[in-house]
Structures are given as structure tokens and as C-alpha cells.
Design an enzyme around this catalytic site. Structure first.
Site, mmCIF file in Angstrom:
data_model
loop_
_atom_site.group_PDB
_atom_site.id
_atom_site.type_symbol
_atom_site.label_atom_id
_atom_site.label_comp_id
_atom_site.label_asym_id
_atom_site.label_seq_id
_atom_site.Cartn_x
_atom_site.Cartn_y
_atom_site.Cartn_z
ATOM 1 N N LYS A 53 0.866 -1.285 0.017
ATOM 2 C CA LYS A 53 0.011 -0.173 -0.162
ATOM 3 C C LYS A 53 0.978 1.078 -0.043
ATOM 4 O O LYS A 53 0.544 2.247 -0.765
ATOM 5 C CB LYS A 53 -0.978 0.033 0.895
ATOM 6 N N GLN A 97 -4.203 -1.516 9.708
ATOM 7 C CA GLN A 97 -4.353 -2.823 9.123
ATOM 8 C C GLN A 97 -4.979 -3.883 10.016
ATOM 9 O O GLN A 97 -4.893 -3.793 11.315
ATOM 10 C CB GLN A 97 -3.184 -3.312 8.823
ATOM 11 N N ASP A 120 -10.817 3.336 4.671
ATOM 12 C CA ASP A 120 -11.096 1.869 4.415
ATOM 13 C C ASP A 120 -12.895 1.857 4.372
ATOM 14 O O ASP A 120 -13.474 0.881 4.067
ATOM 15 C CB ASP A 120 -10.875 1.172 5.953
#
Ligand code: GUN
Length: 291
Positions: A53, A97, A120
Site C-alpha cells: 500500500k 491494518q 477503508d
């Protein structure tokens, strides 16, 4: 001949679009978009995902910062970092994460993220906006899947979509996206899961079958209708006969390939699109479009 849906190619397209938009921002004299990533613990897959990422960000001109905490980190430490980033004007997007270590309440952490920085799309505010059709952050994998269907001109209106998997990250938001009364969407959606009786009877009726369970080769040719479009969200690690490891999806690709009209490979399908959509969400966060 079945069509192979090329996630790598589409992701490269999305990245070049984001790169162009970042250049426009810089030319206007504004700061580059910033994404901060928090990695707690040492899960090897998470370590790889976060590194990818960050590398993607670099490629398109987004400034990324990775902060790592040990497996033993407390919920308070994690929330404290999120709160710092919530207040930091240089941080446009925040990504924690998942999964988090057991002692940390995942929901509490996700709910501590400012919804306007929630790239997200996991905060209940963004989940709620998606459900009622208001603009907000859409989780990257579902957004990536829908973007694949759109860019390949795969019709969804009136079509029967069957999603296998009911996770908060993929199955549920994807169902909401495809059921909404706009394109790409307007589909009739069924969500199947581990308690579904006679899975095959549902999946066989799907015009678009989406597998997102994390179970290697769960879907075989007996589950698919001739001419269906198959989207494989699964990423499963398996040991090859020679002792090395490979990645494979939830769909037995070889078994279904001849029967379907289009299919995503694993790797090279949904995965690259998920990563590309994170860049797009970060750009949206920096543009402040949801304020
Ligand atoms: N772990 C697996 N997928 C995801 C994702 O899309 N976002 C985050 N934050 N963690 C994940």
C-alpha cells in the site's frame, strides 16, 4: 472463449488517473495527499499488504507514513495514535491494518477514526451512508469489484448477483452497493454464508457470482451457471507439491473457466483493484468531498 478480467491492467488505469489528479493538486500549490498506516503486530500477510500500500502511494505521489506497534500494544496506545492523526492536518487518510491482536477491540479502534479520514470505509458513519445511498467512503475491495464490472461494461441492472461471504469488509458492503438504485447496481442480490443450506441451488442461479469467503476452491463448476460472470475475492495461501507456497482463490479456476463468460484470476484480479481503490479513497479524503 471466456473473458479474463484483467485486474492488473484496470488497477494501472486507476493509478494513472489518481496520479494525474495528484499532479493537479500539486500544481495548485496544495500539499500532496497524505495516508498514514498503522500496523500492529507482526502478521506476515499484513506486513506485506501494508508495504504494498505504501509503495502504491509513492508511485502516484501520495505521501505515506507507516507506524508499527508490537503485538503487545494496548487498545489505548492504538486509539491514542489514531487520535493524533485525526487532529493532524497533514494526514488525509487513516488506515489501521486488520486483523488486530486479540487484546484490542477492533470496533472501538475503527470507531475512533474520524469518518472524514476513514479511507477503508469501515466506520459505522460510512457504513450507514452506504446503506442509505449518501456519498461517503466505500470499502476498497467492494469499490474495486464494482469498478471492474463498470470498466468491463458488465451489465448489473436487473441481474441476479449471488455473493458468497457476509464479512463487513467485502460481502455486506458489496451487497449494498450492487442493490442500490443506481449503476453499477440495481441488481437482485443474495448473500450466502456458512449456514446456507444447499449453496449450489443459489449460486447456480447467479448471473454474477462473487466468492468472498477465504476457502480454497469452494466454488467449482457445479456451482456456476453457463455464461455467468465470476468474481473471485478469495486469496488463499497453499503449499505446492514442491514445498513452495502459492496463492489461489475461492474459485476452482481451471474447473469453471470453460463454463463462464468472464472471470477474475487470482492473483491479478480483485487484489490489485483493492489497492488501487485505496489510492482513490485517499485522493477523495484529501479533496474533502464528503465534508
Ligand atoms: N485486512 C484485510 N483487508 C483489509 C482492508 O481492506 N483494510 C484493512 N485496514 N485491513 C485489512
Amino acid at each position: 472463449m471466456s473473458l479474463l478480467i484483467d485486474g492488473k491492467k484496470l488497477a494501472a488505469e486507476v493509478r494513472s488517473e489518481v496520479k494525474y489528479e495528484v499532479e493537479v493538486i500539486l500544481k495548485q500549490g496544495k500539499p500532496a495527499p497524505g495516508l498514514n498506516l498503522l500496523l500492529v503486530g507482526s502478521d506476515p500477510a499484513s506486513e506485506i499488504y501494508v508495504r504494498y500500500k505504501s509503495k502504491d502511494c509513492e508511485q502516484v505521489g501520495i505521501v505515506s507514513t507507516i507506524v508499527r506497534l508490537p503485538d503487545t500494544a494496548s487498545e489505548e496506545e492504538v486509539v491514542a495514535i489514531v487520535n493524533l492523526w485525526n487532529e493532524d492536518r497533514k494526514v488525509d487518510g487513516i488506515l489501521v491494518q486488520l486483523p488486530l491482536p486479540k487484546q484490542i477491540n477492533e470496533q472501538r479502534v475503527l470507531q475512533s477514526i474520524n469518518p472524514l479520514k476513514d479511507v477503508d470505509g469501515f466506520h459505522p458513519v460510512n457504513v450507514g451512508k452506504l446503506v442509505i445511498g449518501l456519498p461517503g467512503f466505500v470499502p476498497c475491495t467492494p469499490a474495486g469489484v464494482v469498478e471492474m464490472l463498470r470498466r468491463y461494461d458488465i451489465p448489473t441492472s436487473g441481474k441476479h448477483v449471488v455473493i458468497v461471504g457476509r464479512s463487513n469488509i467485502v460481502g455486506k458492503p458489496l451487497a449494498m452497493l450492487l442493490a442500490q438504485k443506481k449503476l453499477p447496481g440495481n441488481s437482485t442480490v443474495a448473500i450466502c454464508h456458512s449456514a446456507t443450506e444447499d449453496l449450489e441451488s443459489y449460486t447456480k442461479r447467479a448471473d454474477i457470482l462473487i466468492a468472498a469467503v477465504g476457502s480454497r476452491h469452494l466454488i467449482t463448476s457445479k456451482h456456476v451457471k453457463t455464461g455467468a460472470v465470476v468474481i473471485d475475492v478469495g486469496i488463499n495461501r497453499y503449499e505446492k507439491p514442491d514445498g513452495t507456497f502459492g496463492l489461489t482463490g475461492d474459485v476452482d479456476f481451471e474447473d469453471v473457466y470453460e463454463k463462464v463468460s468472464a472471470i477474475t484470476p487470482v492473483p491479478g484480479g480483485v487484489g490489485p483493484m483493492t489497492r488501487a481503490l485505496l489510492l482513490k479513497n485517499t485522493l477523495l479524503a484529501a479533496s474533502g468531498v464528503f465534508t
